[in-house]
Design an enzyme around this catalytic site. Sequence first.
Site, PDB file in Angstrom:
ATOM      1  N   LYS A 134       0.804  -1.080  -0.048  1.00 44.85           N
ATOM      2  CA  LYS A 134      -0.019   0.122  -0.194  1.00 44.85           C
ATOM      3  C   LYS A 134       1.013   1.220   0.018  1.00 44.85           C
ATOM      4  O   LYS A 134       1.584   1.393   0.821  1.00 44.85           O
ATOM      5  CB  LYS A 134      -0.900  -0.026   1.215  1.00 44.85           C
ATOM      6  CG  LYS A 134      -2.339  -0.251   0.950  1.00 44.85           C
ATOM      7  CD  LYS A 134      -3.093  -0.272   2.561  1.00 44.85           C
ATOM      8  CE  LYS A 134      -4.615   0.122   2.114  1.00 44.85           C
ATOM      9  NZ  LYS A 134      -5.209  -0.041   3.602  1.00 44.85           N
TER      10      LYS A 134
HETATM   11  O1  G3P Z   1      -8.762   0.807   4.017  1.00 50.13           O
HETATM   12  C1  G3P Z   1      -8.631   2.145   4.388  1.00 50.13           C
HETATM   13  C2  G3P Z   1      -9.404   2.205   5.886  1.00 50.13           C
HETATM   14  O2  G3P Z   1      -8.983   1.467   6.783  1.00 50.13           O
HETATM   15  C3  G3P Z   1      -9.618   3.725   6.281  1.00 50.13           C
HETATM   16  O3  G3P Z   1     -10.784   3.546   7.142  1.00 50.13           O
HETATM   17  O4  G3P Z   1     -12.365   4.054   8.988  1.00 50.13           O
HETATM   18  O5  G3P Z   1      -9.872   4.844   8.855  1.00 50.13           O
HETATM   19  O6  G3P Z   1     -11.451   5.869   7.411  1.00 50.13           O
HETATM   20  P1  G3P Z   1     -10.996   4.791   8.186  1.00 50.13           P
END
Ligand code: G3P
Length: 218
Positions: free
Chosen positions: A85
Site C-alpha cells: 500500500k
Molecule cells: O482501508 C482504509 C481504511 O482503513 C480507512 O478507514 O475508517 O480509517 O477511514 P477509516
Amino acid sequence: MAKIFVDTAKIEEIEEAAAWGIVDGVTTNPTLMFRAGTANRKQRTLEIVEVVRGSVSAEVISTEAEGMIEEAKEILSWSEHVYVKIPTTDEGLKAMHVISQWPNGRINATLIFSANQAFLAAKAGADYASIFVGRLDDAGLDGMAVVRQTRRIFDTYGLGCQVLAASIRHPRHVLEALLAGADIITMPFPVLKKMVGSPFTDIGLQKFLADWHKIAAQ
Ligand code: G3P
C-alpha cells in the site's frame, strides 16, 4: 464478481469472516495494526495470508519515494499474496512508477480522495485505487461520487486498475459501492456482520422453530 476484503489486522475477525466463505482479501494499515496490538507487520501479514490465501495489503511507513521503494521490495518478498500500500502523493506516484515495473510489483494506491488522484495512481501503475469514502462523507463531501467518477474514467479509458471502495462505515456504503461498480469493497468486520444480520431473519427463524416444536410435540 465484486470482491469483499476485510479491513482489519485482527486475526480472530479474519478467521470468522473467512469461515463464511465470502472473503477475497484483507487490507491493513498502520492504524489497524495499532488496533490489533501488533507492531510486527511482517508476522501479522503472513498470519493473515495463512488464513485467507487471497490478496493482503500491507502499508509502507516511509513518505519519500526512495524509502517507499525499499520497503516495497521487502514487503512484496514476504508472499505472492501481498500487495504493497502506497499513499497517493507525488512521492507515492514516483514509487508506484518504479514498483509497477517489477515482476512482483503489486500495488494498492491508498489515501485517495478524488477521481483525479485515482486516475494518476492508475497511470503510475497501481493495481488498486483505494478511495476513502467514509472520510469524504465525514468531511461533508460525497465519497461515493468519487467511486462512480473513478469507475467511469477507468472504463472510458480502459485502465486496468481496480476500483477499491475503502473507509466503509455501514452496510449502505457497501450497497452503494456495489451499485457504483466498485471492483473491491474493503470493510471493517462489524460492517460485514451488519450486512448479514436482519431482525426479520431472526423473527422469521424464531417463528419457524416455534411452529416446528408445536407440531413435533403433537
Ligand atoms: O482501508 C482504509 C481504511 O482503513 C480507512 O478507514 O475508517 O480509517 O477511514 P477509516
